[in-house]
Design an enzyme around this catalytic site. Structure first.
Site, PDB file in Angstrom:
ATOM      1  N   GLY A 165       0.842  -1.183   0.000  1.00  0.00           N
ATOM      2  CA  GLY A 165       0.000   0.000   0.000  1.00  0.00           C
ATOM      3  C   GLY A 165       0.877   1.232   0.000  1.00  0.00           C
ATOM      4  O   GLY A 165       2.115   1.132  -0.028  1.00  0.00           O
ATOM      5  N   GLY A 166       0.267   2.395   0.028  1.00  0.00           N
ATOM      6  CA  GLY A 166       1.027   3.630  -0.007  1.00  0.00           C
ATOM      7  C   GLY A 166       1.956   3.792   1.181  1.00  0.00           C
ATOM      8  O   GLY A 166       3.042   4.371   1.064  1.00  0.00           O
ATOM      9  N   VAL A 174       3.417  -2.462   3.825  1.00  0.00           N
ATOM     10  CA  VAL A 174       3.671  -3.686   3.074  1.00  0.00           C
ATOM     11  C   VAL A 174       3.204  -4.846   3.937  1.00  0.00           C
ATOM     12  O   VAL A 174       3.359  -4.821   5.164  1.00  0.00           O
ATOM     13  CB  VAL A 174       5.167  -3.822   2.718  1.00  0.00           C
ATOM     14  N   VAL A 175       2.583  -5.850   3.314  1.00  0.00           N
ATOM     15  CA  VAL A 175       2.062  -7.008   4.047  1.00  0.00           C
ATOM     16  C   VAL A 175       2.837  -8.244   3.616  1.00  0.00           C
ATOM     17  O   VAL A 175       2.965  -8.525   2.422  1.00  0.00           O
ATOM     18  CB  VAL A 175       0.554  -7.207   3.785  1.00  0.00           C
ATOM     19  N   LYS A 194       1.559  -6.864   8.726  1.00  0.00           N
ATOM     20  CA  LYS A 194       1.437  -5.582   8.036  1.00  0.00           C
ATOM     21  C   LYS A 194       2.392  -4.581   8.676  1.00  0.00           C
ATOM     22  O   LYS A 194       2.252  -4.238   9.848  1.00  0.00           O
ATOM     23  CB  LYS A 194       0.004  -5.059   8.116  1.00  0.00           C
ATOM     24  N   ASP A 250     -13.258   3.773   4.393  1.00  0.00           N
ATOM     25  CA  ASP A 250     -12.638   3.409   3.114  1.00  0.00           C
ATOM     26  C   ASP A 250     -13.079   2.009   2.703  1.00  0.00           C
ATOM     27  O   ASP A 250     -12.281   1.192   2.244  1.00  0.00           O
ATOM     28  CB  ASP A 250     -11.113   3.479   3.221  1.00  0.00           C
TER      29      ASP A 250
END
Length: 305
Positions: A21-22, A25-26, A44, A168
């Protein structure tokens, strides 16, 4: 709740990357156990950046950050990553205290912090995103759509009862626990969520334009009913394979969302029952007070399942 003395590597073996993601990281992880039992998790990592090096959003091109539309002022020298980290930890703590364990909300097991950022050890959902299943089968029938949306509504019902607004909600943030057709569906990614109406203003700068409610676009009060708008968009997409608000530019899309202008195209929707279309219309009502609650949606779905 944050582990200060024990390192992540002391407890878990971290392996391949599952997603990015912005600001995160997962990775896949396995809890170390003397018994030899492997417990698989998702780890995460919420990364910290200096204000000048804040990364741009990594969302799919169709889901633009609402800040990119020029709808909100831009604030210089704001450590955005720190704000989002603190916000997600706050929300996840609230979930652990008031929601977990829940069949439709991701579970948090541990939290660690080091120089790389904050590591959330989460329940591993290996069944993929709802987004990917929609793409794979183009669209669901009414029974399948009801099963999906009923699970999301059940998760939202628990979150809203705990005064948590997701803010979201979208198919990319709903993960199946496993690859079976009847798998549980879990709501995840609470980086932009709010608790008891407290949200750092920076959090409000982000969101996915296709799913964002009119009141969020117009800087109005964002409540649990804003999540219900997003659920209406998801139900529309699950049944049709395309979003209700289509425009040539994000600015134009903003205007039709604010006006609540959408339609049920005859070719796609002619075999969909009027009760489903009525539910979607009630969820995509511009006035948030007129939208049904998660509990009302949950209770209404069996009528046409």
């Amino acid at each position: 709740m944050v582990q200060e003395t024990i390192r992540l590597s002391d407890e878990y073996e971290v392996s391949d990357i599952l997603g990015r993601g912005g600001f995160s990281v997962v990775r896949r992880g396995i809890k170390k156990s003397s018994s030899g039992e492997n417990i698989h998790v998702a780890i995460k990592t919420l990364k910290r950046f200096s204000p000048s090096s804040t990364p741009s959003s990594q969302n799919r091109g169709a889901h633009k950050s609402i800040v990119s539309l020029g709808l909100f002022p831009t604030w210089k020298q704001v450590p955005v990553s720190d704000v989002l980290i603190k916000n997600e930890i706050l929300v996840m703590r609230k979930i652990v205290e008031n929601v977990s364990p829940h069949p439709n909300v991701i579970n948090l097991y541990d939290v660690y912090e080091d120089q790389d950022g904050v590591h959330l050890v989460l329940e591993l959902c290996s069944g993929g995103e709802l987004f990917d299943r929609i793409v794979a089968q183009e669209r669901y029938n009414e029974a399948g759509a009801a099963a999906v949306v009923r699970q999301i509504a059940q998760g939202l019902k628990a979150l809203h009862r705990a005064n948590i607004v997701h803010r979201d909600l979208k198919p990319e943030n709903c993960l199946f626990l496993n690859k079976s057709q009847d798998s549980s569906l879990k709501i995840m990614d609470f980086g932009l969520s709010s608790v008891e109406e407290f949200t750092d203003p920076v959090v409000g700068l982000f969101g996915s334009i296709d799913y964002v409610s009119p009141e969020a676009l117009s800087q109005g009060s964002v409540t649990s009913k804003s999540d219900m708008w997003s659920l209406g968009v998801i139900l529309y997409i699950v049944l049709s394979g395309y979003p209700p608000f289509i425009a040539q530019s994000n600015r134009q899309k903003q205007q039709i969302i604010l006006a609540g202008e959408f339609s049920f195209y005859e070719k796609t929707w002619k075999n969909i029952s009027s009760s489903v279309k009525q539910l979607i219309s009630s969820l995509l009502t511009v006035d948030p007070h007129r939208r049904p609650s998660a509990e009302e949606v949950f209770c209404s779905l069996p009528r046409f399942k």
